[in-house]
Scaffold this motif. Structure first.
Motif, PDB file in Angstrom:
ATOM      1  N   TYR A  19      -3.701  -1.340  -4.123  1.00 11.05           N
ATOM      2  CA  TYR A  19      -4.519  -2.033  -5.115  1.00 11.05           C
ATOM      3  C   TYR A  19      -3.803  -3.285  -5.628  1.00 11.05           C
ATOM      4  N   TYR A  42     -13.523  -2.565  -6.766  1.00 18.78           N
ATOM      5  CA  TYR A  42     -12.688  -1.445  -6.348  1.00 18.78           C
ATOM      6  C   TYR A  42     -12.676  -0.373  -7.430  1.00 18.78           C
ATOM      7  N   LEU A  54     -14.322   0.792  -2.344  1.00 14.43           N
ATOM      8  CA  LEU A  54     -14.767  -0.592  -2.533  1.00 14.43           C
ATOM      9  C   LEU A  54     -16.276  -0.589  -2.378  1.00 14.43           C
TER      10      LEU A  54
END
Length: 94
Positions: A19, A42, A54
């Motif tokens: 991330y 996300y 996502l």
């Protein structure tokens, strides 16, 4: 509209690094700026510390085809090589 739910199963313990790498690369922001993008977000799974989702909404197939030709899309592929073990995509049109 084209909707994609993209499930990323990261390598064990790598979800937060994945991330962070995506955020720092500017991939998400560049994707959101594309003319045919409606949504690009996300989400972290609550019960699985290695799963990320996502959600992408695109105006149409043409907008998505443009998206996958962009440098930031290719950058996401490079990031995935480091952090992602498996990707599962659910596609919806309507």
């Amino acid at each position: 509209m084209l909707v994609l739910n993209v499930y990323y199963k990261t390598k064990p313990g790598k979800r937060e690094e994945f991330y962070k790498a995506v955020a720092e690369s500017g991939v998400a922001e560049a994707s959101r700026q594309e003319a045919g993008n409606i949504r690009y977000e996300y989400f972290r799974a609550a019960e699985d510390s290695d799963l990320m989702l996502l959600i992408e909404h695109w105006k149409d197939q043409e907008a998505f085809d443009f998206h996958i030709q962009q440098p930031h899309f290719k950058e996401l592929g490079r990031i995935k090589e480091t952090y992602v073990a498996d990707t599962d995509i659910m596609r919806f049109e309507g």
